[in-house]
Write an enzyme that holds these catalytic residues in place. Structure first.
Site, PDB file in Angstrom:
ATOM      1  N   HIS A 196      -1.814   0.270  -9.641  1.00 21.70           N
ATOM      2  CA  HIS A 196      -2.440  -0.644  -8.669  1.00 21.70           C
ATOM      3  C   HIS A 196      -3.065  -1.856  -9.394  1.00 21.70           C
ATOM      4  O   HIS A 196      -4.265  -2.100  -9.302  1.00 21.70           O
ATOM      5  CB  HIS A 196      -3.502   0.091  -7.834  1.00 21.70           C
ATOM      6  CG  HIS A 196      -3.835  -0.627  -6.554  1.00 21.70           C
ATOM      7  ND1 HIS A 196      -4.142   0.028  -5.389  1.00 21.70           N
ATOM      8  CD2 HIS A 196      -3.930  -1.949  -6.260  1.00 21.70           C
ATOM      9  CE1 HIS A 196      -4.399  -0.850  -4.435  1.00 21.70           C
ATOM     10  NE2 HIS A 196      -4.283  -2.068  -4.941  1.00 21.70           N
TER      11      HIS A 196
ATOM     12  N   ARG B  37       0.848  -1.193   0.000  1.00 22.85           N
ATOM     13  CA  ARG B  37       0.000   0.000   0.000  1.00 22.85           C
ATOM     14  C   ARG B  37       0.885   1.246   0.000  1.00 22.85           C
ATOM     15  O   ARG B  37       1.980   1.239   0.581  1.00 22.85           O
ATOM     16  CB  ARG B  37      -0.879   0.043   1.252  1.00 22.85           C
ATOM     17  CG  ARG B  37      -2.026  -0.955   1.247  1.00 22.85           C
ATOM     18  CD  ARG B  37      -3.152  -0.524   0.290  1.00 22.85           C
ATOM     19  NE  ARG B  37      -4.276  -1.423   0.400  1.00 22.85           N
ATOM     20  CZ  ARG B  37      -4.513  -2.468  -0.410  1.00 22.85           C
ATOM     21  NH1 ARG B  37      -3.703  -2.722  -1.414  1.00 22.85           N
ATOM     22  NH2 ARG B  37      -5.578  -3.218  -0.233  1.00 22.85           N
TER      23      ARG B  37
END
Ligand code: NAP
Ligand code: GLV
Length: 309
Positions: free
Chosen positions: A272, A224
């Site tokens: 992502h 993340r």
């Protein structure tokens, strides 16, 4: 009986098709069109609005659309006693293992540096260590990090991993607990982050952690954006402390146009996409858990909201 789908990034259409095939009696309703609240048994969510999971009297399961649950635990109020599960699936694991291997090999064979040399029209042969001479470090040795670590060990790399608790993984030297973070970083030439984002791991990769790596290390972030202090990483790239970075996740997504990472000559940015939830296998997992709960069994892959993963 209905499933409430909440996501601002995923479309409900593939999920609707998957559930129609596998459990036609479960109607998929996309937020905010929730219909009768007492009919909702499952919520399938990515970053749900703060109060969206309250006031659903027959809710039995809150399922994360992803492996990570930081998007759900951070700002959303959770109804008491309803289990929260995360996504664990062989296809998701295979995709992540593939992405980690792809980028570790790229850094090992110095691809970001060759791309920069190519852009400058320079023909330069860089020294190339063998895999067994290359030290790889994987932060997070769970479902995804563990799979990446053991596959990389199979290439002959010298692989270590970092986790909260001690564990045994074939071909992987394990460093466990915060007091082993520095020694783990000190021996790591290519660092792969696959930690979950929790209060304990937020901003873990900061100036101090980056300085603990050997000079010229590479960094691959598949966990993340919140794990990284982005200004510290940009400074470490500029100073050469970090030679190359491959970044799939960011504090702000989409990555803002003004981010220095878009233009840095030895940074590769991906949006992502390291590993993506497959609605067909995802629907199977949710149905399995719903059946377990109806039989009075605990759902699989339940997360502990008090530790954050
Ligand atoms: P997981 O199975 O829950 O594993 C988490 C690992 O992190 C465990 O080994 C755990 O240690 C370790 N850990 C947790 N807190 C720690 C701490 N404070 N210090 C050291 N180690 C700690 O999770 P997973 O399924 O592998 O997924 C990992 C993360 O990948 C997700 O949370 C998500 O953020 C990210 N992800 C990214 C993408 C993408 O496309 N970029 C896709 C999927 C997932 P223990 O083993 O001791 O518990
Ligand atoms: C994606 O980032 C996930 O958590 O599955």
């Amino acid at each position: 009986m209905a499933l409430l789908f909440i996501s601002h990034v995923d479309s409900p259409d593939d999920w609707t098709r998957a559930f129609a095939k596998l459990m036609p009696e479960l109607e998929v309703r996309a937020w905010p069109n929730i219909g009768r609240t007492d009919e909702i048994e499952v919520a399938l969510v990515w970053r749900p609005p703060r109060e969206s999971l309250l006031g659903l009297p027959n809710l039995k399961l809150i399922a994360s659309l992803g492996a990570g649950v930081d998007h759900l635990l951070r700002d959303t109020l959770l109804p008491d006693g309803v289990p929260v599960t995360r996504f664990v699936d062989d296809d998701l694991t295979a995709m992540m293992r593939e992405y980690a291997v792809l980028h570790v090999l790229a850094c090992h064979r110095r691809l970001p540096e060759y791309l920069e040399l190519q852009r400058n029209g320079q023909w330069v042969e860089l020294p190339q260590p063998l895999a067994r001479e290359r030290k790889i470090g994987i932060m997070g040795l769970g479902v995804l990090g563990g799979a990446a670590a053991t596959r990389l060990a199979g290439f002959g790399f010298d692989v270590a991993g970092y986790s909260r608790s001690a564990k045994s993984l074939k071909g992987v030297t394990v460093f466990a607990g915060r007091d082993q973070l520095k020694p783990f970083l000190a021996r790591t030439e290519i660092l792969v982050n696959l930690l979950p984002l929790t209060p304990d791991t937020e901003s873990l990769i900061d100036r101090e952690a980056l300085a603990a790596l050997p000079k010229g290390a590479s960094f691959i972030n598949l966990g993340r954006g919140g794990h990284v202090v982005e200004a510290d990483l940009a400074a470490a790239l500029d100073s050469g402390q970090i030679k190359a970075a491959i970044l799939d996740v960011f504090r702000k997504e989409p990555l803002p146009a003004e981010s220095p990472f878009w233009r840095h000559p030895r940074v590769i940015v991906t949006p992502h996409v390291a590993s993506i939830t497959n609605p067909e296998s995802g629907a199977r997992k949710i149905i399995e858990n719903l059946k377990r709960i109806r039989q009075g069994l605990a759902p699989l892959n339940r997360v502990d909201p008090t530790i954050g993963y």
